[in-house]
Write a protein that holds these residues in place. Structure first.
Motif, mmCIF file in Angstrom:
data_model
loop_
_atom_site.group_PDB
_atom_site.id
_atom_site.type_symbol
_atom_site.label_atom_id
_atom_site.label_comp_id
_atom_site.label_asym_id
_atom_site.label_seq_id
_atom_site.Cartn_x
_atom_site.Cartn_y
_atom_site.Cartn_z
ATOM 1 N N THR A 142 49.755 70.291 34.438
ATOM 2 C CA THR A 142 48.833 69.336 35.041
ATOM 3 C C THR A 142 47.954 68.717 33.970
ATOM 4 O O THR A 142 47.312 69.433 33.193
ATOM 5 C CB THR A 142 47.948 70.031 36.094
ATOM 6 N N ARG A 172 42.054 67.873 39.325
ATOM 7 C CA ARG A 172 42.854 68.048 40.530
ATOM 8 C C ARG A 172 42.285 69.154 41.430
ATOM 9 O O ARG A 172 41.584 70.066 40.960
ATOM 10 C CB ARG A 172 44.291 68.386 40.146
ATOM 11 N N LEU A 196 40.370 65.576 45.538
ATOM 12 C CA LEU A 196 40.420 65.066 44.174
ATOM 13 C C LEU A 196 39.024 64.730 43.677
ATOM 14 O O LEU A 196 38.135 64.392 44.469
ATOM 15 C CB LEU A 196 41.285 63.795 44.127
#
Length: 240
Positions: A80, A127, A235
């Motif tokens: 990520t 995230r 988010l």
């Protein structure tokens, strides 16, 4: 002159080291910027897959590719993306954003000149449940390696999502900019000196900057700032 600074904003920047403009961008504009941000992330992933140079600092993974430094999340083996810097070249929407008077005109007043230019930019992805925090730091100790004129490098953060304490909103230490460059931590990590030694500021003066999407936060390069991890299912993306 619509976007130039009000007297109260000039005072807040001088006294507190930051000020906020709430909902500077409309909802449709925010959706457009969010889509561009995700395209930029996809292009950064693609650039990493095509080559470049990967390395580790203090146990965290980085990759140089596509004209950007890509930082990955801290959990072992994570793919990520945490931060992309610079990122504006990864999507045409950000090229036009650089000239937006909502960003440029306040900068003219903060710097005291009509001629301004971009120094750097970065995209923070943060995230849900995985987005890690940012330790307390100033930007000036990073930038002093590139220019001695760090006072002329104010920041503006564009919130792409609603930000609150649960999803790791931006935090500042009010008034910490008045002390200018503060000492860094003397630890074992290579990057430790770039994080501000907590003995030299009062953490009780921290302000969680909870703002709706589309808001702007202008702050001094000397302002101590950071954030907590994203512990929510939402988010918390932002551009600086």
């Amino acid at each position: 002159m619509l976007h130039r600074l009000a007297d109260r904003e000039i005072r807040a920047y001088a006294e507190d080291g930051f000020f906020v403009r709430t909902r500077a961008f409309r909802n449709d504009e925010v959706e457009d910027l969010r889509a561009a941000a995700e395209r930029a992330v996809a292009r950064a992933h693609a650039a990493e897959g095509l080559g470049g140079e990967g390395y580790s600092i203090d146990g965290n993974r980085y990759h140089e590719a596509g004209g950007s430094t890509i930082q990955f999340e801290h959990s072992p083996g994570s793919t990520t993306i945490r931060v992309i810097e610079p990122f504006h070249h990864l999507d045409p929407r950000f090229e036009t954003l650089l000239d937006d008077p909502r960003l440029v005109d306040p900068m003219r007043d903060l710097i005291g000149t009509e001629r301004v230019a971009l120094f750097t930019d970065k995209l923070n992805c943060k995230r849900p449940r995985e987005g890690s925090g940012f330790r307390w730091h100033q930007d000036s100790p990073y930038w002093i390696h590139f220019t001695s004129d760090v006072d002329r490098l104010p920041n503006v953060m564009v919130a792409l999502d609603d930000a609150d304490e649960q999803n790791g909103c931006f935090r500042v230490i009010r008034g910490s900019h008045r002390e200018r460059l503060l000492p860094g931590i003397q630890g074992e990590g290579r990057l430790d000196p770039l994080f501000t030694d907590p003995r030299y500021f009062d953490e009780r003066k921290q302000v969680p900057v909870e703002v709706p999407a589309g808001s702007l936060v202008f702050f001094s390069p000397h302002t101590v700032h950071g954030s907590e991890p994203n512990r929510s299912d939402e988010l918390r993306r932002a551009m600086v």
